[in-house]
Design a protein around this motif. Structure first.
Motif, PDB file in Angstrom:
ATOM      1  N   LEU A   1       0.961  -1.162   0.038  1.00 38.85           N
ATOM      2  CA  LEU A   1      -0.134  -0.050   0.325  1.00 38.85           C
ATOM      3  C   LEU A   1       0.772   1.293   0.032  1.00 38.85           C
ATOM      4  CD1 LEU A   1      -3.017   0.520  -0.025  1.00 38.85           C
ATOM      5  CD2 LEU A   1      -2.644   0.987   2.517  1.00 38.85           C
ATOM      6  N   PHE A   2       1.740   1.145   0.774  1.00 32.17           N
ATOM      7  CA  PHE A   2       2.688   2.455   1.257  1.00 32.17           C
ATOM      8  C   PHE A   2       3.550   2.733  -0.371  1.00 32.17           C
ATOM      9  CE2 PHE A   2       1.616   1.311   5.221  1.00 32.17           C
ATOM     10  CZ  PHE A   2       1.244   2.146   5.933  1.00 32.17           C
ATOM     11  N   TYR A   3       3.736   1.743  -1.278  1.00 31.01           N
ATOM     12  CA  TYR A   3       4.643   2.027  -2.405  1.00 31.01           C
ATOM     13  C   TYR A   3       3.812   3.052  -3.251  1.00 31.01           C
ATOM     14  CZ  TYR A   3       5.942   1.352  -7.342  1.00 31.01           C
ATOM     15  OH  TYR A   3       6.673   1.595  -8.389  1.00 31.01           O
ATOM     16  N   HIS A   4       2.259   3.221  -3.092  1.00 31.24           N
ATOM     17  CA  HIS A   4       1.611   3.797  -3.901  1.00 31.24           C
ATOM     18  C   HIS A   4       1.318   5.289  -3.491  1.00 31.24           C
ATOM     19  CE1 HIS A   4       0.661   0.751  -6.826  1.00 31.24           C
ATOM     20  NE2 HIS A   4       0.819   0.008  -5.747  1.00 31.24           N
ATOM     21  N   TYR A   5       1.687   5.449  -2.315  1.00 35.02           N
ATOM     22  CA  TYR A   5       1.929   6.853  -1.712  1.00 35.02           C
ATOM     23  C   TYR A   5       3.022   7.639  -1.885  1.00 35.02           C
ATOM     24  CZ  TYR A   5       1.808  10.597   1.959  1.00 35.02           C
ATOM     25  OH  TYR A   5       1.864  11.841   2.271  1.00 35.02           O
ATOM     26  N   GLN A   6       2.948   8.473  -3.152  1.00 32.20           N
ATOM     27  CA  GLN A   6       3.918   9.357  -3.685  1.00 32.20           C
ATOM     28  C   GLN A   6       3.780  10.430  -4.017  1.00 32.20           C
ATOM     29  OE1 GLN A   6       6.142   7.063  -6.906  1.00 32.20           O
ATOM     30  NE2 GLN A   6       5.712   5.074  -5.966  1.00 32.20           N
ATOM     31  N   PRO A   7       3.778  11.282  -3.020  1.00 34.83           N
ATOM     32  CA  PRO A   7       3.378  12.817  -3.281  1.00 34.83           C
ATOM     33  C   PRO A   7       4.352  13.610  -3.680  1.00 34.83           C
ATOM     34  CG  PRO A   7       3.802  12.340  -0.898  1.00 34.83           C
ATOM     35  CD  PRO A   7       3.914  11.241  -1.711  1.00 34.83           C
ATOM     36  N   GLN A   8       5.755  13.207  -3.684  1.00 36.70           N
ATOM     37  CA  GLN A   8       6.917  13.876  -4.248  1.00 36.70           C
ATOM     38  C   GLN A   8       6.734  14.556  -5.439  1.00 36.70           C
ATOM     39  OE1 GLN A   8       6.992  10.793  -3.051  1.00 36.70           O
ATOM     40  NE2 GLN A   8       8.422  10.685  -1.251  1.00 36.70           N
ATOM     41  N   GLY A   9       6.465  13.408  -6.545  1.00 36.72           N
ATOM     42  CA  GLY A   9       6.370  14.126  -7.758  1.00 36.72           C
ATOM     43  C   GLY A   9       5.389  15.002  -7.984  1.00 36.72           C
ATOM     44  N   MET A  10       4.285  15.062  -7.065  1.00 37.40           N
ATOM     45  CA  MET A  10       3.101  15.934  -7.219  1.00 37.40           C
ATOM     46  C   MET A  10       3.400  17.324  -6.708  1.00 37.40           C
ATOM     47  SD  MET A  10       0.294  13.296  -6.064  1.00 37.40           S
ATOM     48  CE  MET A  10      -1.065  14.187  -6.931  1.00 37.40           C
ATOM     49  N   ILE A  11       4.504  17.358  -5.762  1.00 34.39           N
ATOM     50  CA  ILE A  11       4.926  18.405  -5.161  1.00 34.39           C
ATOM     51  C   ILE A  11       5.876  19.311  -6.194  1.00 34.39           C
ATOM     52  CG2 ILE A  11       6.088  19.501  -3.275  1.00 34.39           C
ATOM     53  CD1 ILE A  11       4.718  17.547  -1.483  1.00 34.39           C
ATOM     54  N   GLN A  12       6.870  18.556  -6.765  1.00 34.11           N
ATOM     55  CA  GLN A  12       7.894  19.085  -7.414  1.00 34.11           C
ATOM     56  C   GLN A  12       7.722  19.413  -8.956  1.00 34.11           C
ATOM     57  OE1 GLN A  12      10.717  15.528  -7.247  1.00 34.11           O
ATOM     58  NE2 GLN A  12      11.321  16.029  -4.975  1.00 34.11           N
ATOM     59  N   HIS A  13       6.569  18.810  -9.608  1.00 37.79           N
ATOM     60  CA  HIS A  13       6.197  19.133 -10.948  1.00 37.79           C
ATOM     61  C   HIS A  13       4.779  19.768 -11.024  1.00 37.79           C
ATOM     62  CE1 HIS A  13       9.825  16.745 -11.782  1.00 37.79           C
ATOM     63  NE2 HIS A  13       9.235  15.597 -11.265  1.00 37.79           N
ATOM     64  N   GLU A  14       4.718  20.715 -11.588  1.00 38.85           N
ATOM     65  CA  GLU A  14       3.597  21.451 -11.457  1.00 38.85           C
ATOM     66  C   GLU A  14       2.559  20.710 -12.660  1.00 38.85           C
ATOM     67  OE1 GLU A  14       3.677  25.526 -12.453  1.00 38.85           O
ATOM     68  OE2 GLU A  14       5.013  26.099 -10.796  1.00 38.85           O
ATOM     69  N   ASP A  15       3.114  20.021 -13.490  1.00 34.40           N
ATOM     70  CA  ASP A  15       2.243  19.407 -14.634  1.00 34.40           C
ATOM     71  C   ASP A  15       2.399  17.844 -14.299  1.00 34.40           C
ATOM     72  OD1 ASP A  15       4.981  18.853 -14.905  1.00 34.40           O
ATOM     73  OD2 ASP A  15       4.964  18.576 -17.065  1.00 34.40           O
ATOM     74  N   TRP A  16       2.058  17.434 -12.830  1.00 33.08           N
ATOM     75  CA  TRP A  16       2.252  16.198 -12.325  1.00 33.08           C
ATOM     76  C   TRP A  16       0.780  15.432 -13.124  1.00 33.08           C
ATOM     77  CZ3 TRP A  16      -2.267  14.431  -9.993  1.00 33.08           C
ATOM     78  CH2 TRP A  16      -3.165  15.374  -9.501  1.00 33.08           C
ATOM     79  N   TYR A  17      -0.197  16.146 -13.165  1.00 32.01           N
ATOM     80  CA  TYR A  17      -1.511  15.505 -13.774  1.00 32.01           C
ATOM     81  C   TYR A  17      -1.239  14.925 -15.229  1.00 32.01           C
ATOM     82  CZ  TYR A  17      -1.775  20.215 -15.721  1.00 32.01           C
ATOM     83  OH  TYR A  17      -1.388  21.359 -16.223  1.00 32.01           O
ATOM     84  N   THR A  18      -0.143  15.421 -15.851  1.00 29.16           N
ATOM     85  CA  THR A  18      -0.091  14.877 -17.236  1.00 29.16           C
ATOM     86  C   THR A  18       0.986  13.445 -17.163  1.00 29.16           C
ATOM     87  OG1 THR A  18       2.039  15.938 -17.349  1.00 29.16           O
ATOM     88  CG2 THR A  18       0.063  16.957 -18.268  1.00 29.16           C
ATOM     89  N   ASN A  19       1.158  12.913 -15.912  1.00 26.76           N
ATOM     90  CA  ASN A  19       2.064  11.731 -15.722  1.00 26.76           C
ATOM     91  C   ASN A  19       0.980  10.534 -15.403  1.00 26.76           C
ATOM     92  OD1 ASN A  19       3.569   9.463 -15.069  1.00 26.76           O
ATOM     93  ND2 ASN A  19       4.536  10.733 -13.416  1.00 26.76           N
ATOM     94  N   PRO A  20       0.668   9.783 -16.019  1.00 27.57           N
ATOM     95  CA  PRO A  20      -0.293   8.380 -15.805  1.00 27.57           C
ATOM     96  C   PRO A  20      -0.005   7.713 -14.604  1.00 27.57           C
ATOM     97  CG  PRO A  20       0.329   8.403 -18.142  1.00 27.57           C
ATOM     98  CD  PRO A  20       1.250   9.485 -17.675  1.00 27.57           C
ATOM     99  N   ALA A  21       1.166   7.663 -14.121  1.00 25.58           N
ATOM    100  CA  ALA A  21       1.767   7.012 -13.012  1.00 25.58           C
ATOM    101  C   ALA A  21       1.110   7.517 -11.930  1.00 25.58           C
ATOM    102  CB  ALA A  21       3.247   6.886 -12.729  1.00 25.58           C
ATOM    103  N   SER A  22       1.062   8.795 -11.757  1.00 26.29           N
ATOM    104  CA  SER A  22       0.313   9.738 -10.732  1.00 26.29           C
ATOM    105  C   SER A  22      -1.075   9.234 -10.390  1.00 26.29           C
ATOM    106  CB  SER A  22       0.455  11.106 -10.706  1.00 26.29           C
ATOM    107  OG  SER A  22       1.794  11.621 -10.827  1.00 26.29           O
ATOM    108  N   TRP A  23      -2.022   9.216 -11.460  1.00 22.22           N
ATOM    109  CA  TRP A  23      -3.203   8.781 -11.565  1.00 22.22           C
ATOM    110  C   TRP A  23      -3.309   7.242 -11.197  1.00 22.22           C
ATOM    111  CZ3 TRP A  23      -6.496  12.206 -10.799  1.00 22.22           C
ATOM    112  CH2 TRP A  23      -6.104  13.646 -11.176  1.00 22.22           C
TER     113      TRP A  23
END
Length: 200
Positions: free
Chosen positions: A148-170
């Motif tokens: 479960l904790f592998y999928h908790y990855q907020p770092q990329g969402m903080i560092q990259h303003e366009d995080w929502y274009t990354n399918p891995a985040s979703w």
């Protein structure tokens, strides 16, 4: 530390939701009212839908006030932008929902709050330790996506303003929400079908 406290709170609330009521002998009084068992599960789902966003908002307000108070928002080269942390709250909410949902599934099958606590803490602590160990032991790195904790990855969402274009985040958010939804579904099916023990 904050994440640990939030997860323990979500776990404790869900453990008390069903098994805690049975353990205290109050579930019989609750179900004596003109309500269905499915409404009990729905009520706890609504509590999550209200409380978890509130906790996330409190975290962000704390971050904003802390960085402002310490003058970190006005540094010339390495200023902290609190607005960049807003997206990461989706990860926090999803993780809390996953922890709550899985614990609800365990709680719906139990009758002792302490046993539910024991099972849930064992499961989540094992997942956390395996996820950490797998980062430094390549031989078992393949098992991380199942934790479960592998999928908790907020770092990329903080560092990259366009995080929502990354399918891995979703994908990561979807897995966490899926854990929570599956847990609540199992809790609903189990609680609606099980026999409840008489209070001692």
């Amino acid at each position: 530390l904050v994440l640990t406290i939030l997860c323990i709170w979500a776990l404790g609330r869900a453990a008390s939701a069903i098994a805690g009521e049975i353990d205290r002998g109050t579930m019989e009084l609750l179900l004596a009212q003109p309500i269905r068992r499915s409404q009990v599960i729905l009520a706890h789902l609504l509590v999550d839908a209200i409380v978890f966003p509130s906790l996330c908002a409190a975290m962000w307000v704390g971050t904003y006030c802390g960085t402002w108070w310490m003058g970190l928002q006005d540094l010339p080269r390495s200023s902290v932008e609190p607005w960049r942390f807003l997206a990461a709250l989706l990860c926090v909410f999803s993780l809390l929902f996953a922890v709550s949902g899985v614990t609800m599934a365990i709680s719906a099958q139990g009758r002792s709050r302490a046993r539910v606590w024991g099972w849930a803490i064992s499961i989540f602590l094992s997942m956390f330790l395996i996820n950490v160990l797998a980062q430094i032991w390549p031989a078992i790195a393949w098992i991380r996506p199942f934790m479960l904790f592998y999928h908790y990855q907020p770092q990329g969402m903080i560092q990259h303003e366009d995080w929502y274009t990354n399918p891995a985040s979703w994908l990561h958010l979807g897995v966490l929400v899926g854990f929570g939804a599956a847990g609540y579904l199992c809790a609903w099916i189990t609680f609606c079908r099980r026999d409840l023990p008489a209070p001692l």
